[in-house]
Design a protein around this motif. Structure first.
Motif, short mmCIF file in Angstrom:
data_model
loop_
_atom_site.label_atom_id
_atom_site.label_comp_id
_atom_site.label_asym_id
_atom_site.label_seq_id
_atom_site.Cartn_x
_atom_site.Cartn_y
_atom_site.Cartn_z
N SER A 24 0.74 -1.04 0.12
CA SER A 24 -0.12 0.04 -0.19
C SER A 24 0.75 1.10 0.08
CB SER A 24 -0.99 0.12 1.29
OG SER A 24 -0.17 -0.04 2.33
N GLU A 25 0.43 2.19 -0.52
CA GLU A 25 1.08 3.40 -0.61
C GLU A 25 0.60 4.42 0.62
OE1 GLU A 25 3.30 5.01 -3.00
OE2 GLU A 25 3.08 3.04 -3.93
N PRO A 26 1.42 5.11 1.18
CA PRO A 26 1.34 6.07 1.99
C PRO A 26 0.06 7.27 1.76
CG PRO A 26 3.41 6.61 1.21
CD PRO A 26 3.01 5.37 0.66
N LEU A 27 -0.69 7.45 2.53
CA LEU A 27 -1.77 8.52 2.37
C LEU A 27 -1.27 9.59 2.83
CD1 LEU A 27 -4.90 6.47 3.55
CD2 LEU A 27 -4.17 6.86 1.09
N THR A 28 -0.32 9.71 3.72
CA THR A 28 0.11 11.03 4.30
C THR A 28 1.58 10.75 4.64
OG1 THR A 28 0.10 12.71 5.84
CG2 THR A 28 -0.72 10.96 6.63
#
Length: 159
Positions: A24-28
């Motif tokens: 998963s990619e970081p959201l922040t």
């Protein structure tokens, strides 16, 4: 048969690159607003904390090289490690940590980290390497609320 498998080098290369996959990619990258695993995983690679609790059953020094707790468990005094630098070369001081704590206390939007500082009443910085955190009393749930045990007092990763 070995397609896609990277073999380790015999000798590590300082300043080299590490490439790895995440699901998963970081959201922040804001340590105060992060609540998803992708963001949290990335943030712990970028930010340092006063103490470390990840790899040991008891807190270990981080940016703080030592700490004491008052007899009434209301005042925590941290001695910052001298020579710690931000990635831009600036010294890390207690004012930086105080700023991070204040930022956690005054969220702008959703903030899952507020619980970690809700008992903090005052932060004093008697000198650049001494931080005093005064709380309203001992935390009943030590692992979640004591400022030392929750290592979310983050400042950007130091070199």
């Amino acid at each position: 048969l070995m397609a896609g498998v990277a073999l380790a080098q015999d000798t590590p290369v300082k300043g080299g690159s590490l490439v790895f996959a995440r699901d998963s990619e970081p959201l922040t990258l804001n340590p105060i607003g992060a609540s998803d695993n992708g963001s949290i995983f990335m943030i712990v690679q970028i930010f340092d904390t006063l103490v470390e609790t990840r790899d040991a059953p008891i807190p270990q020094p981080g940016i703080a090289e030592s700490w004491t707790v008052s007899d009434d468990s209301k005042t925590w005094t941290f001695a910052l490690r001298p020579g710690v630098k931000f990635s831009n070369g600036a010294d890390v001081t207690c004012e930086d940590v105080k700023f991070s704590i204040a930022r956690m206390q005054t969220p702008m939007g959703p903030n899952p980290t507020t619980i970690y500082v809700r008992r903090v009443k005052e932060v004093q910085t008697p000198d650049p390497l001494t931080l005093r955190v005064i709380t309203d009393g001992p935390a009943p749930n030590r692992s979640e609320e004591d400022p030392m045990l929750r290592s979310r007092f983050s400042t950007p990763r130091c070199t």
